[in-house]
Design an enzyme around this catalytic site. Sequence first.
Site, mmCIF file in Angstrom:
data_model
loop_
_atom_site.group_PDB
_atom_site.id
_atom_site.type_symbol
_atom_site.label_atom_id
_atom_site.label_comp_id
_atom_site.label_asym_id
_atom_site.label_seq_id
_atom_site.Cartn_x
_atom_site.Cartn_y
_atom_site.Cartn_z
ATOM 1 N N TRP A 41 0.833 -1.211 0.000
ATOM 2 C CA TRP A 41 0.000 0.000 0.000
ATOM 3 C C TRP A 41 0.863 1.255 0.000
ATOM 4 C CZ3 TRP A 41 -5.055 1.914 0.450
ATOM 5 C CH2 TRP A 41 -5.180 3.201 0.990
ATOM 6 N N ASN A 43 0.277 5.661 0.225
ATOM 7 C CA ASN A 43 -0.560 6.868 0.181
ATOM 8 C C ASN A 43 0.304 8.120 0.140
ATOM 9 O OD1 ASN A 43 -0.730 5.819 3.148
ATOM 10 N ND2 ASN A 43 -1.445 7.911 3.418
ATOM 11 N N ASP A 44 0.234 9.025 1.098
ATOM 12 C CA ASP A 44 0.814 10.362 0.951
ATOM 13 C C ASP A 44 2.286 10.372 0.530
ATOM 14 O OD1 ASP A 44 -1.604 10.857 2.139
ATOM 15 O OD2 ASP A 44 -0.784 11.710 3.976
ATOM 16 N N GLN A 60 4.195 7.291 2.357
ATOM 17 C CA GLN A 60 3.516 6.447 3.327
ATOM 18 C C GLN A 60 3.348 5.052 2.730
ATOM 19 O OE1 GLN A 60 1.781 7.618 6.766
ATOM 20 N NE2 GLN A 60 3.902 8.087 6.283
ATOM 21 N N PHE A 106 3.807 8.320 10.539
ATOM 22 C CA PHE A 106 2.910 9.078 9.669
ATOM 23 C C PHE A 106 3.682 10.099 8.820
ATOM 24 C CE2 PHE A 106 -1.728 8.884 11.439
ATOM 25 C CZ PHE A 106 -1.782 7.548 11.121
ATOM 26 N N SER A 107 2.942 10.912 8.085
ATOM 27 C CA SER A 107 3.507 11.803 7.074
ATOM 28 C C SER A 107 4.395 12.892 7.659
ATOM 29 C CB SER A 107 2.383 12.447 6.260
ATOM 30 O OG SER A 107 1.750 11.482 5.451
ATOM 31 N N ARG A 167 -0.620 16.625 13.228
ATOM 32 C CA ARG A 167 0.211 15.776 12.369
ATOM 33 C C ARG A 167 0.688 16.484 11.093
ATOM 34 N NH1 ARG A 167 -4.934 13.519 12.575
ATOM 35 N NH2 ARG A 167 -6.209 13.631 10.685
ATOM 36 N N GLU A 221 -5.144 18.337 6.933
ATOM 37 C CA GLU A 221 -4.076 17.358 6.786
ATOM 38 C C GLU A 221 -3.024 17.863 5.799
ATOM 39 O OE1 GLU A 221 -5.387 13.071 7.977
ATOM 40 O OE2 GLU A 221 -6.148 13.493 5.970
#
Length: 494
Positions: A41, A43-44, A60, A106-107, A167, A221
Amino acid sequence: MSLSLFKENIEKAERYIAQKKNIVKSGKMRQRYHFMPEAGWLNDPNGLVQFRGKYHMFYQYNPYEAFWGQMYWGHAISDDLVHWKYLPIALAPSEPYDDHHLGGCFSGSALVYADKLYLMYTGTSNHGKGFEQTQCLACSSDGIHFEKYEGNPVLKAPDGYDPANFRDPKIWRYENSFYLVCGAKKNNFGQALIFKSSDLKNWSFLNVLAESRGEFGFMWECPDFFPLDNKYVLMFSPMGAGEHKTIYLIGTMNYTTGKFSYTTVGDVDWGFDYYAPQSFLDEKGRRLIIGWANSWDWMPWWKDWGPTYKEGWCGSFGIPREVKLSPDTTLLFSPVHELEKIRKDEHTEENIVLDPAPYVLRAGDGVSYELRLHIDLAATTATKFRLELRVSKDRKTVVSFDLEKAELSIDRNKADGWSRGVSRSSLQLNSSSDLDICLFVDKSSIELFTDNFKTVHSMNIFAEMDQNENYIMPLNGMLYIRSLKSWGLEAVYN
């Protein structure tokens, strides 16, 4: 810091990727020129930066499943923003501040300072007080192997702020100080908070850089803040703002007060699949952005992340785009010129006069291509026309232009038997007598640029290979195409 556990978790994940990547690469929905994970997977985008002449892209990453889970930072480098080489995972959960089983690392962002590459990221944890997000620091001398700072976390949510919604730090240097902007939530309104430091390790709260009063959702975000010409731009992805996925604000910045005053509001992308873009300044002086080409389950059109999970992967990035400030103080987003490297089989037509009937658009193999149309509106009598893309007997994606109402829409309800929804935006025709359209189409995506690259729609579609026909047609009059150019685009990923 648990150095042995950090290294062990990276090595374990790398072994798993090595076992899976050759199986995943044969997936029929794999993109040809859009960046994807080797397996698992994505994402960002995180930590976009140019370091020692190489473009670095972190992201991510869940290497173990084609779904979101405990997050790592994947890593790749490139000489040209098009051809990317996968590197070992940069960050893995290993510490009490970043080892939440539904969180992890996290990002965040990257900064080059004193010939070292620094990463600032959000660590996620739960020690009996609920989900907590803090900001953490890691450093590398070679740009490949990173060490987490022993004094992590370096920043916690200020008093009065929800620690479960604090975040995505973006760091930069201005004059002799470091600055950091973080997404936050207070009183159910989204905010961007700015902090200041002299050493990247000790941070002080400066101000609320900007905030929602209800119009921009309840949480911001992946905020990004950068200068552009004589202005500043704040870009963020709001939660709870309807169909708005990434908003930009343009204004002026006061570093003494830490306050950003904006006068222009716009959407970075109107399509359904463009989220959390991050910007960076490259050595050519360009402000570039890359965004995640997907959406979250709280968005009104969301159905799922798509069927690619069946092939052992999920997630890709939109093509890199250069951000420019227009004379009317709005932004335009143009595909980077490096994409011209993968053009092949150029096709050109001029002075095409169309009556209401489908006209075949020749573009590579009809699956992965770039297409540019120049419409002469002064010579056109039709008030509506449409593109039908990735067409087969029963499937198609329909792009509709309503010149009378100045509206644009992309309908993917019949695209693939999976996707759904119609994205909409205005057309900024103004007094112009021309309309330029630029399309980048890949095996599982469509990106459409128009209004001199001010209006963009990014959409995932999971079309079959036999969906390789493409058409344009006026609906109620004559359409005059001054020029048409197309190219097939070479596969970067096997």
